[in-house]
Design an enzyme around this catalytic site. Sequence first.
Site, mmCIF file in Angstrom:
data_model
loop_
_atom_site.group_PDB
_atom_site.id
_atom_site.type_symbol
_atom_site.label_atom_id
_atom_site.label_comp_id
_atom_site.label_asym_id
_atom_site.label_seq_id
_atom_site.Cartn_x
_atom_site.Cartn_y
_atom_site.Cartn_z
ATOM 1 N N SER A 299 13.136 -71.929 1.009
ATOM 2 C CA SER A 299 13.638 -70.562 0.963
ATOM 3 C C SER A 299 13.118 -69.875 -0.306
ATOM 4 O O SER A 299 11.904 -69.752 -0.469
ATOM 5 C CB SER A 299 15.173 -70.570 1.019
ATOM 6 O OG SER A 299 15.677 -69.280 1.243
ATOM 7 N N ASP B 106 14.802 -69.270 12.685
ATOM 8 C CA ASP B 106 15.280 -68.788 11.393
ATOM 9 C C ASP B 106 15.322 -67.267 11.438
ATOM 10 O O ASP B 106 14.287 -66.606 11.419
ATOM 11 C CB ASP B 106 14.353 -69.265 10.272
ATOM 12 C CG ASP B 106 14.919 -68.983 8.883
ATOM 13 O OD1 ASP B 106 15.867 -68.168 8.775
ATOM 14 O OD2 ASP B 106 14.425 -69.562 7.906
#
Length: 689
Positions: A548, A631
């Site tokens: 991330s 995602d």
Amino acid sequence: MQDQAAQGQLPGQDHDDPNLWLEEVASDEALAWVRERNAESEQELTARPGYAALRTRLKAILDSKERIPYVGRHNGLFYNFWRDAEHPRGIWRRTTLDSYREPEPQWETVLDLDQLARDEDENWVWAGVSTLKPDGMRALVSLSRGGGDAHVVREFDLAGRQFVAGGFTLPEAKSSTAWIDIDTLFVATDFGEGSMTSSGYPRIVKEWKRGTPLEAATTVYEAEPDDLSASAWHDPTPDYEHDFVQRQIGFYSSEMFLRRGGQLVKLPKPDDANAFTVRDQFVVELRSDWTTGATTWPQGSLLAMDFERFMAGEQAFDALFTPSPTMSLDGVSATRNTILLTILDKVKNRIVELTRSGQYWRTRDIATPGMGALGVSSVDEFDSDQYFLTVTDFLTPSTLYLCEAGSESVSNARQPLKAMPAFFDASPFTVKQFAAKSKDGTMVPYFVVIGKDAQQDGNNPTLLYGYGGFEVSLTPFYSGITGAAWLEQGGVYVLANIRGGGEFGPRWHQGALKDKRQNAFDDFIAVAQDLIRRNITSPQHLGIMGGSNGGLLVGAVLTQRPDLFNGVVCQVPLLDMRRYHQLLAGASWMGEYGDPDDPAEWDVIRQYSPYQNVSAEKQYPRVFFTTSTRDDRVHPGHARKMAARMCEQGHDVLYWENTEGGHAGAANNEQTATMWALTYTFLLMQIKR
């Protein structure tokens, strides 16, 4: 920049990007590209010696029934969500405290997600639950298709263990819901055109009454389209019930309103402060200095005062916590009569108990076993002073204790409930803490987990992990996956506490915010250099990993100092910082990174944006990109486009995209075991030579 402006092209746009088609998440062309890349990676990595055995072992660890079944108490029963080989999607179950104390508790299944998925022919992934507090027998169950942030919401009857026919139900969206009472909810969801912010979150809060259609819900508050989100909640503490609404302006700024008598009253708190109520007290956590009257409270402080007096205009706060150069607040939890503070002191936790006595607060340190990471959560903040304490570190399996706040006897106050088994032999290893001097002279701490007999000859395969953003602190943790897949293979594990995190409070985070972002990358580079200077490892044997925001970290460091590493694992990353704010939830992070459409801010961002800085003229270590089609927080286009660009430039990369899993990258233990087996096989291949 001048050329772009002259052509009418905003800095955040990139019309010349030949890989924009990879941002089309589910297009046939993009998915065909994904399948080809996945096949290439799987063909190479699954054929490596040891892959199959490693995956089998990791799956066994993930499925182990000896893991701690963490619980939350509601109406006298203890609830747990659990996955194992027999329940890959998971079961929601409950038991009594007496049974939970036993080695083999007697669980009652409340909801079987595998059975539900079969019955409804849906790819359900558990997304959490909200119970009607303090003791109602209803819950709001959230279910995600494939593991994304968007979820459906359904009302559930805890007594009957079934969904409520004709009950509260919301279609798939990034919704926020909260109970007001058994017949009323606060709802922020996708109400149709114009109801979502530019970040993709709800901007309208409504009150929804049972038996009425969602379209008839009454509007409570509307945030601005460019705000991050809006939400509301009800504090159900008996005798201290309040309704609150929050306008989340940006990631670190918000306005808070009290709903009283049908009116919204703004609370006079700093926009960048977090605030909440604990019984009759209003508690404020400061991100910046705040002057009230003749007193200036330093950033990182935790303040409290009587809520009604605060609403009447007084600001006579008591300091529950004030930081020091090496100490910060890591967490706050409340029991019926106490407030428990989890404090980070040189990146190690300790606990302080606060009890209100008349007009004063009584403070005492709580003795805890070990010196690693401590997790505190109240058992029932409404009618109990009990709390759960989790104790863990890199080499000691986590232990869960039941504690009693206010107890003068440590032996009576702390009772062991559950302990995780040892998933790897930790006896050959030791943990050390060092500090590296960053480019600007800042000392950056980091942990090293290393074999006791390891030679400092520069040949140790070493994995350096970092995050460095959003005020997230990285503390010691026990991981059977890391132990089995890396430490037992002769690897050294390093956790870097770089700026951007919260290890030393808001100042540590703000030291890498926006135009200071390079500090986080410099800190990470400094730790790598310090590992090499200490002869723990060398560039040939050093790998880095991050996910991330940590994916952005390793991507930036890859492009800036490729000479320092021989393997990079870049997970669910942000990489194209020119377009990040236009993809999914990206606009909500402009408070962290800045606005690429602002020429001055783009001038900073473009200097580190990995996608814009990778070059065909440079030699890079091999990279393994991992992400998820599902995602819906960090767009998979970041990883796709970076991998495609590096391949076009002739660099050697591997790419693997799970078709499920959301931002976690995997939706069940099968997928998680595959993801980590591929990851560590890649690292062992690259840096254990």
